[in-house]
Structures are given as C-alpha cells and as structure tokens.
Motif scaffolding. Structure first.
Motif, PDB file in Angstrom:
ATOM      1  N   VAL A  13       0.856  -1.172   0.000  1.00  0.00           N
ATOM      2  CA  VAL A  13       0.000   0.000   0.000  1.00  0.00           C
ATOM      3  C   VAL A  13       0.894   1.224   0.000  1.00  0.00           C
ATOM      4  O   VAL A  13       1.801   1.332   0.839  1.00  0.00           O
ATOM      5  N   GLU A  14       0.692   2.118  -0.949  1.00  0.00           N
ATOM      6  CA  GLU A  14       1.505   3.328  -0.986  1.00  0.00           C
ATOM      7  C   GLU A  14       1.107   4.272   0.153  1.00  0.00           C
ATOM      8  O   GLU A  14      -0.083   4.546   0.333  1.00  0.00           O
ATOM      9  N   PRO A  15       2.065   4.782   0.915  1.00  0.00           N
ATOM     10  CA  PRO A  15       1.709   5.766   1.940  1.00  0.00           C
ATOM     11  C   PRO A  15       1.441   7.134   1.331  1.00  0.00           C
ATOM     12  O   PRO A  15       1.915   7.443   0.236  1.00  0.00           O
ATOM     13  N   MET A  16       0.657   7.934   2.027  1.00  0.00           N
ATOM     14  CA  MET A  16       0.479   9.327   1.633  1.00  0.00           C
ATOM     15  C   MET A  16       1.767  10.077   1.935  1.00  0.00           C
ATOM     16  O   MET A  16       2.467   9.777   2.920  1.00  0.00           O
ATOM     17  N   LEU A  17       2.110  11.071   1.112  1.00  0.00           N
ATOM     18  CA  LEU A  17       3.407  11.736   1.195  1.00  0.00           C
ATOM     19  C   LEU A  17       3.242  13.224   1.484  1.00  0.00           C
ATOM     20  O   LEU A  17       2.124  13.749   1.510  1.00  0.00           O
ATOM     21  N   ALA A  18       4.375  13.889   1.670  1.00  0.00           N
ATOM     22  CA  ALA A  18       4.371  15.317   2.001  1.00  0.00           C
ATOM     23  C   ALA A  18       5.340  16.065   1.103  1.00  0.00           C
ATOM     24  O   ALA A  18       6.372  15.535   0.700  1.00  0.00           O
ATOM     25  N   SER A  19       5.010  17.315   0.806  1.00  0.00           N
ATOM     26  CA  SER A  19       5.894  18.222   0.082  1.00  0.00           C
ATOM     27  C   SER A  19       6.600  19.129   1.080  1.00  0.00           C
ATOM     28  O   SER A  19       6.017  19.533   2.092  1.00  0.00           O
ATOM     29  N   ALA A  20       7.854  19.457   0.771  1.00  0.00           N
ATOM     30  CA  ALA A  20       8.646  20.282   1.687  1.00  0.00           C
ATOM     31  C   ALA A  20       8.297  21.752   1.533  1.00  0.00           C
ATOM     32  O   ALA A  20       7.988  22.222   0.436  1.00  0.00           O
ATOM     33  N   ARG A  21       8.344  22.452   2.654  1.00  0.00           N
ATOM     34  CA  ARG A  21       8.252  23.905   2.638  1.00  0.00           C
ATOM     35  C   ARG A  21       9.077  24.451   3.790  1.00  0.00           C
ATOM     36  O   ARG A  21       9.483  23.716   4.698  1.00  0.00           O
ATOM     37  N   TRP A  40       9.691  12.460  12.296  1.00  0.00           N
ATOM     38  CA  TRP A  40      10.763  11.636  12.853  1.00  0.00           C
ATOM     39  C   TRP A  40      11.763  11.239  11.769  1.00  0.00           C
ATOM     40  O   TRP A  40      11.416  11.138  10.588  1.00  0.00           O
ATOM     41  N   ASP A  41      12.981  10.966  12.187  1.00  0.00           N
ATOM     42  CA  ASP A  41      14.049  10.565  11.273  1.00  0.00           C
ATOM     43  C   ASP A  41      14.260   9.064  11.382  1.00  0.00           C
ATOM     44  O   ASP A  41      15.150   8.588  12.066  1.00  0.00           O
ATOM     45  N   GLY A  42      13.377   8.308  10.731  1.00  0.00           N
ATOM     46  CA  GLY A  42      13.478   6.858  10.760  1.00  0.00           C
ATOM     47  C   GLY A  42      13.070   6.276   9.428  1.00  0.00           C
ATOM     48  O   GLY A  42      13.330   6.856   8.373  1.00  0.00           O
ATOM     49  N   TYR A  43      12.427   5.121   9.448  1.00  0.00           N
ATOM     50  CA  TYR A  43      11.903   4.472   8.251  1.00  0.00           C
ATOM     51  C   TYR A  43      10.384   4.581   8.275  1.00  0.00           C
ATOM     52  O   TYR A  43       9.745   4.197   9.255  1.00  0.00           O
ATOM     53  N   ARG A  44       9.807   5.063   7.194  1.00  0.00           N
ATOM     54  CA  ARG A  44       8.354   5.088   7.070  1.00  0.00           C
ATOM     55  C   ARG A  44       7.864   3.649   6.887  1.00  0.00           C
ATOM     56  O   ARG A  44       8.359   2.913   6.014  1.00  0.00           O
ATOM     57  N   VAL A  45       6.880   3.249   7.695  1.00  0.00           N
ATOM     58  CA  VAL A  45       6.372   1.883   7.598  1.00  0.00           C
ATOM     59  C   VAL A  45       4.854   1.868   7.729  1.00  0.00           C
ATOM     60  O   VAL A  45       4.250   2.758   8.329  1.00  0.00           O
ATOM     61  N   LEU A  46       4.260   0.837   7.178  1.00  0.00           N
ATOM     62  CA  LEU A  46       2.868   0.486   7.425  1.00  0.00           C
ATOM     63  C   LEU A  46       2.870  -0.848   8.166  1.00  0.00           C
ATOM     64  O   LEU A  46       3.531  -1.806   7.717  1.00  0.00           O
ATOM     65  N   ALA A  47       2.168  -0.895   9.302  1.00  0.00           N
ATOM     66  CA  ALA A  47       2.114  -2.102  10.127  1.00  0.00           C
ATOM     67  C   ALA A  47       0.738  -2.739   9.975  1.00  0.00           C
ATOM     68  O   ALA A  47      -0.281  -2.112  10.269  1.00  0.00           O
ATOM     69  N   PHE A  48       0.707  -3.995   9.505  1.00  0.00           N
ATOM     70  CA  PHE A  48      -0.524  -4.743   9.287  1.00  0.00           C
ATOM     71  C   PHE A  48      -0.642  -5.796  10.386  1.00  0.00           C
ATOM     72  O   PHE A  48       0.159  -6.732  10.448  1.00  0.00           O
ATOM     73  N   SER A  49      -1.632  -5.637  11.268  1.00  0.00           N
ATOM     74  CA  SER A  49      -1.814  -6.637  12.318  1.00  0.00           C
ATOM     75  C   SER A  49      -2.366  -7.919  11.704  1.00  0.00           C
ATOM     76  O   SER A  49      -2.951  -7.898  10.606  1.00  0.00           O
ATOM     77  N   GLN A  60       5.636  -3.148   6.303  1.00  0.00           N
ATOM     78  CA  GLN A  60       5.969  -2.740   4.939  1.00  0.00           C
ATOM     79  C   GLN A  60       6.678  -1.395   4.949  1.00  0.00           C
ATOM     80  O   GLN A  60       6.240  -0.458   5.614  1.00  0.00           O
ATOM     81  N   THR A  61       7.767  -1.279   4.197  1.00  0.00           N
ATOM     82  CA  THR A  61       8.458  -0.008   4.050  1.00  0.00           C
ATOM     83  C   THR A  61       7.744   0.858   3.020  1.00  0.00           C
ATOM     84  O   THR A  61       6.823   0.408   2.325  1.00  0.00           O
ATOM     85  N   ARG A  62       8.193   2.104   2.917  1.00  0.00           N
ATOM     86  CA  ARG A  62       7.613   3.024   1.938  1.00  0.00           C
ATOM     87  C   ARG A  62       7.713   2.477   0.527  1.00  0.00           C
ATOM     88  O   ARG A  62       6.817   2.684  -0.296  1.00  0.00           O
ATOM     89  N   ARG A  63       8.779   1.739   0.228  1.00  0.00           N
ATOM     90  CA  ARG A  63       8.968   1.197  -1.116  1.00  0.00           C
ATOM     91  C   ARG A  63       8.226  -0.109  -1.344  1.00  0.00           C
ATOM     92  O   ARG A  63       8.320  -0.704  -2.426  1.00  0.00           O
ATOM     93  N   GLY A  64       7.530  -0.598  -0.340  1.00  0.00           N
ATOM     94  CA  GLY A  64       6.739  -1.806  -0.499  1.00  0.00           C
ATOM     95  C   GLY A  64       7.408  -3.083  -0.049  1.00  0.00           C
ATOM     96  O   GLY A  64       6.820  -4.166  -0.156  1.00  0.00           O
ATOM     97  N   THR A  65       8.639  -2.998   0.481  1.00  0.00           N
ATOM     98  CA  THR A  65       9.359  -4.180   0.949  1.00  0.00           C
ATOM     99  C   THR A  65       8.823  -4.622   2.302  1.00  0.00           C
ATOM    100  O   THR A  65       8.550  -3.792   3.174  1.00  0.00           O
ATOM    101  N   GLY A  84      -6.992  -6.996  11.957  1.00  0.00           N
ATOM    102  CA  GLY A  84      -7.484  -6.160  10.867  1.00  0.00           C
ATOM    103  C   GLY A  84      -7.128  -4.700  10.982  1.00  0.00           C
ATOM    104  O   GLY A  84      -7.815  -3.845  10.433  1.00  0.00           O
ATOM    105  N   LEU A  85      -6.007  -4.390  11.671  1.00  0.00           N
ATOM    106  CA  LEU A  85      -5.570  -3.008  11.862  1.00  0.00           C
ATOM    107  C   LEU A  85      -4.405  -2.696  10.932  1.00  0.00           C
ATOM    108  O   LEU A  85      -3.523  -3.535  10.737  1.00  0.00           O
ATOM    109  N   VAL A  86      -4.400  -1.498  10.343  1.00  0.00           N
ATOM    110  CA  VAL A  86      -3.253  -1.025   9.569  1.00  0.00           C
ATOM    111  C   VAL A  86      -2.867   0.355  10.088  1.00  0.00           C
ATOM    112  O   VAL A  86      -3.664   1.298  10.032  1.00  0.00           O
ATOM    113  N   LEU A  87      -1.645   0.456  10.600  1.00  0.00           N
ATOM    114  CA  LEU A  87      -1.115   1.712  11.121  1.00  0.00           C
ATOM    115  C   LEU A  87      -0.085   2.283  10.153  1.00  0.00           C
ATOM    116  O   LEU A  87       0.686   1.534   9.543  1.00  0.00           O
ATOM    117  N   ASP A  88      -0.049   3.599  10.048  1.00  0.00           N
ATOM    118  CA  ASP A  88       0.989   4.317   9.309  1.00  0.00           C
ATOM    119  C   ASP A  88       1.860   5.010  10.344  1.00  0.00           C
ATOM    120  O   ASP A  88       1.350   5.666  11.263  1.00  0.00           O
TER     121      ASP A  88
END
Length: 338
Positions: A13-21, A40-49, A60-65, A84-88
């Motif tokens: 699942v592709e995460p929603m992203l942000a533009s810099a300002r 935060w300065d880490g790895y963007r992940v989606l957690a599927f329970s 899952q990482t941002r790139r889908g791995t 059935g929970l998915v956290l970003d």
C-alpha cells in the motif's frame, strides 16, 4: 466472514506523502484547518496486524518491501494489536544510551541472518510511532477526514492501552506549539521537524497532500570535491576533519546557483593527482543508492557555510544541504570536526 470478502488492505500500500516547505503554513493552507505532527528521522512503515488468530504480522516499508522478519521484537508485540488493523508510522530504534540511532536502524533493516537478527533486536530495540490509521477491524478508513482518523487512532491507543513499542505520535492544532517543537524538540536526535495535515483531508496513497517543515541550522564544512567543472561547479561534496586529522565525507549540496558557481570558479583549485585524501573514493548520488557521482577533487582549502537539517548518521548529513555562501574569512582550522 473471510478477510477477502471484508476488503482487508494488503501490502503493498503506498503511503500518503508530504511536500517540503520552509515554514509552518497558515491555517488556510490546507482545507478545513491544520493539524501538525512531529516528524521523525526513521523508516516510514505500514504495520498490518494479523487478520486472524495465528495470522502473519506484516511490516511494509515506503517502497513496499516487507521487513517484519528483521524485527522479531515487533512481531512479538503485535499481540497487543487488534485484528485487521493497519497503522501508518515511523520505525525507529534506540541504542544503549536511549537515543534514536539511524545507523543501527539501517543495520537491522538489512540483516536477515537469524542469529544476528536476534542479537541486534536485543541491542537496538525497535519502536513504531503511529501517526495515522488506514484500517480498523478490517474496514478501511482512508476516506474519512484526518481529524476523524486521528480520533480513531487516539481511541485505539487509549482503549487497548497500547504500550511500547507502539507509540502515539504527538500532534497539535496550535501553530505556536508546532513552532516551539521546531525550536526545541528538533534538538533531540531523531526528530526532524513537523508534518502539517489538513483536518478534512482523506488519506490518499502516493499523493503529496501533506506539508513537511524541517528544522534547519547554519554550519560550515570544507569543499573536498565538485561535480560539473571548475568553470561551472554544480554540486559540492563536503568534508570535515576527524580527531586524527583525516578528511571525512560529510555530505553534498543541492545544485548551486549560477551566481554562487561564478564565485566558486574563482576560488577552487583542482587537486594534483596523488595529493588528495579522497583519491579513489566514490560518492553516492543519493542516500541508499549505488550510483556514483562524477567528481573532480578539490584542494580542501575553502570553507562553505551551509544550511542543514537534523538528519545525520555518524556526522554525515543524509539529505542534500544548501550552500549559503563561501566563508573566505574563515580559516580551515575553525571548521567543526567530526
């Protein structure tokens, strides 16, 4: 009812992203008002329970791995989560001093040997800082406005009494509080800035609908190499001396302006073969890539003042920095060392 019939989200699942300002926007910048989360300065992940008793927990990482096999501590902690929970959120690890360690996170994320995986999990425990929820009880909630998803997320943490490694990301709707976070919280290793979200925004996978503001500071480094030519430098490769007098790579700049390139062309000198400490070194064109820059080594006698954010790994700026100006008045010895 089976998970397939209930419409469970499945990786990738592709995460929603942000533009810099550069600055925190006004309330009208995004529809319906703003919420501001710590960045935060880490790895963007989606957690599927697990979607059923004994089912798999997926990370899952941002790139889908999928990397859950590298984080057995999170696998064990997934028992806290309802099915059935998915956290970003952001995946972080702490070192023995209790500070966030991006280098250790990288080692954990790429290590697959079971014994080493367990050793790293014991030495560098992992945490997931959750800032959004995409699915609850097998029902996607991405179409709901952010303020409603945030209420659901806070209710989940309170109702389930979730404990670390599951952590709720701080969030505010007060721009003054967010500005204070930029001034104070970003002095802590691992905190980069804030992400601004529209209270009425749905979650749109792959869309840069949020705004991110990184804390920045000015500092100095030595110019050790360039891309482009001496007559028209494009990127600067920067270095600093360590305690043993070795010039170590510190980062690279974004493309310099034409005006800055003209000034640089009058000050930079190509190093003679065999005289530069970076002879034979290769510099990556981007963090985590193997593509190398085509560089010209420069006599490291010029000081650059640069604007940097807080994302570092052992003294190396992970994001491209911005050249502010040449410091012709500053001796090389006055530049901070590693």
């Amino acid at each position: 009812m089976s998970p397939e019939k209930r419409g469970y989200l499945r990786p990738p699942v592709e995460p929603m992203l942000a533009s810099a300002r550069e600055t925190i926007p006004g309330a009208g910048a995004l529809r319906g008002g703003l919420a501001m989360d710590l960045k935060w300065d880490g790895y963007r992940v989606l957690a599927f329970s697990p979607d059923r008793p004994g089912g798999p927990f997926l990370l899952q990482t941002r790139r889908g791995t999928l990397i859950q096999d590298r984080f057995p501590d999170l696998l064990a902690a997934a028992a806290q989560l309802p099915p059935g929970l998915v956290l970003d959120g952001e995946l972080l690890v702490l070192n023995s001093e209790g500070t966030m360690d991006f280098g250790a996170l990288q080692r954990r994320a790429v290590t697959t040997a079971p014994r080493t995986v367990q050793t790293l999990a014991s030495a560098y425990p992992a945490y997931v800082v959750a800032f959004d929820v995409l699915q609850i009880d097998g029902q996607p909630v991405m179409a709901e406005p952010y303020e409603q998803r945030r209420d659901r997320l806070e209710g989940l943490f309170a109702g389930r009494a979730l404990t670390p490694p599951w952590t709720l990301c701080p969030s505010t709707r007060d721009p003054e509080v967010a500005r204070e976070w930029l001034e104070t919280w970003t002095r802590t290793s691992g905190v980069e800035g804030v992400v601004c979200k529209g209270l009425k925004q749905p979650y749109k996978p792959g869309v840069r609908g949020w705004l991110k503001v990184r804390a920045r500071q000015s500092t100095e480094a030595l110019i050790g190499a360039i891309t482009g030519t001496l007559g028209r430098p494009r990127l600067l490769v920067l270095g600093r001396y360590d305690g043993e007098g070795r010039l170590r790579y510190a980062g690279k700049t974004t493309e310099v302006s034409p005006a800055a390139a003209r000034q640089l062309s009058n000050q930079l000198t190509a190093a003679e073969p065999g005289t530069h400490p970076w002879e034979g070194a290769r510099f990556s064109s981007g963090w985590g890539t193997r593509d190398a820059l085509d560089t010209t080594l420069i006599v490291p006698d010029q000081v650059a003042e640069v604007s940097v954010d807080t994302a570092q790994d052992r003294g190396v700026w992970r994001h491209p920095v911005r050249l502010a100006r040449l410091r012709l008045d500053m001796p090389v010895d006055d530049v901070l060392s590693f």
